[in-house]
Design an enzyme around this catalytic site. Structure first.
Site, mmCIF file in Angstrom:
data_model
loop_
_atom_site.group_PDB
_atom_site.id
_atom_site.type_symbol
_atom_site.label_atom_id
_atom_site.label_comp_id
_atom_site.label_asym_id
_atom_site.label_seq_id
_atom_site.Cartn_x
_atom_site.Cartn_y
_atom_site.Cartn_z
ATOM 1 N N GLY A 1 2.991 2.604 -0.046
ATOM 2 C CA GLY A 1 2.222 3.532 0.779
ATOM 3 C C GLY A 1 2.928 3.698 2.105
ATOM 4 N N HIS B 1 -5.792 1.146 3.633
ATOM 5 C CA HIS B 1 -4.802 0.672 4.597
ATOM 6 C C HIS B 1 -4.100 1.858 5.262
ATOM 7 C CE1 HIS B 1 -1.425 -2.161 5.834
ATOM 8 N NE2 HIS B 1 -0.856 -0.990 5.960
ATOM 9 N N GLU B 2 -3.772 2.873 4.449
ATOM 10 C CA GLU B 2 -3.060 4.053 4.988
ATOM 11 C C GLU B 2 -3.966 4.898 5.864
ATOM 12 O OE1 GLU B 2 0.049 2.465 3.024
ATOM 13 O OE2 GLU B 2 -0.098 3.762 4.751
ATOM 14 N N CYS C 1 2.469 -4.946 5.837
ATOM 15 C CA CYS C 1 2.597 -3.625 6.457
ATOM 16 C C CYS C 1 4.063 -3.398 6.812
ATOM 17 C CB CYS C 1 1.740 -3.547 7.725
ATOM 18 S SG CYS C 1 1.792 -1.923 8.517
ATOM 19 N N LEU C 2 4.562 -2.216 6.503
ATOM 20 C CA LEU C 2 5.974 -1.924 6.771
ATOM 21 C C LEU C 2 6.243 -1.886 8.284
ATOM 22 C CD1 LEU C 2 6.571 0.750 4.002
ATOM 23 C CD2 LEU C 2 7.181 -1.667 3.969
ATOM 24 N N HIS D 1 -4.285 3.565 9.232
ATOM 25 C CA HIS D 1 -3.141 3.901 10.101
ATOM 26 C C HIS D 1 -3.402 5.209 10.842
ATOM 27 C CE1 HIS D 1 0.121 1.015 9.628
ATOM 28 N NE2 HIS D 1 0.052 1.054 8.300
ATOM 29 N N GLN E 1 3.567 5.887 11.184
ATOM 30 C CA GLN E 1 4.578 4.836 11.029
ATOM 31 C C GLN E 1 5.998 5.384 11.170
ATOM 32 O OE1 GLN E 1 2.645 3.230 7.192
ATOM 33 N NE2 GLN E 1 3.489 1.398 8.142
#
Ligand code: K2U
Ligand code: ZN
Length: 174
Positions: free
Chosen positions: A48, A137-138, A95-96, A141, A53
């Site tokens: 994702g 989660h996305e 998380c990236l 963000h 991000q």
């Protein structure tokens, strides 16, 4: 427009805490953003990625609900949760934008999400399991919320300090 792998912002970064703007019209730029985000996600690798991000403050997320079948890249514009289950699921999230840090996060086990697709259509879909976790989660963000915001203050502070150190080292080219 050639595909671009865009740099992923690392926490702490003010852009990761700001709420994003809804997309007002489907433009070639939004389409290119979605394709670049998918490219960036696969390169990470991840399942994702949200537009903030990569520093774009727009309500766009991408996911690849890899099931047993072939990859299924999705671009969700202005996604919103319209229903969430009573039952919760705990998943060890990463998380990236917060590399190498993992913690258990509890979220509704299933959610119904509606969004505008690149095809200009409104889509509705139920997500369960890992995909429910990922889509929540996305969407978090897009509201400037990170998975560490669900942790206690001490654990969150420890992770933030680690990321500040990582950024100092990256700045020194270590
Ligand atoms: O938004 C992101 O930072 C990408 C996240 C998405 C995600 C977080 C937690 C749980 C599910 C998805 C991940 O870094 S993508 C990496 C990943 C790969 C396989 C399973 C879980 C997470
Ligand atoms: Zn994330």
């Amino acid at each position: 427009m050639p595909l671009m792998i865009r740099p992923i912002l690392i926490h702490p970064d003010p852009r990761l805490k700001k709420p994003c703007e809804p997309v007002s019209a489907l433009t070639p730029e939004i389409e290119a953003l979605g394709r670049d985000m998918l490219e960036t996600m696969y390169d990470a690798p991840g399942i994702g990625l949200a537009a903030p991000q990569v520093g774009v403050m727009k309500r766009v997320i991408v996911m690849d609900c890899i099931k047993d079948g072939p990859p299924e890249p999705m671009v969700l514009i202005n996604p919103s949760v319209t229903w969430s289950s009573e039952d919760q699921n705990t998943y060890e999230e990463g998380c990236l934008s917060i590399p190498e840090q993992y913690a258990d996060v509890k979220r509704p086990a299933a959610v119904k999400v509606t969004w505008l697709g690149l095809d200009g259509e409104i889509h509705d879909r139920d997500f369960a399991g890992l995909w429910a976790t990922c889509v929540q989660h996305e969407i978090d963000h897009l509201d400037g919320k990170l998975f560490i915001d669900y942790l206690g203050p001490l654990k969150r502070q420890m992770i933030t300090r680690k990321m500040e150190k990582l950024k100092r080292e990256r700045a020194r080219g270590i």
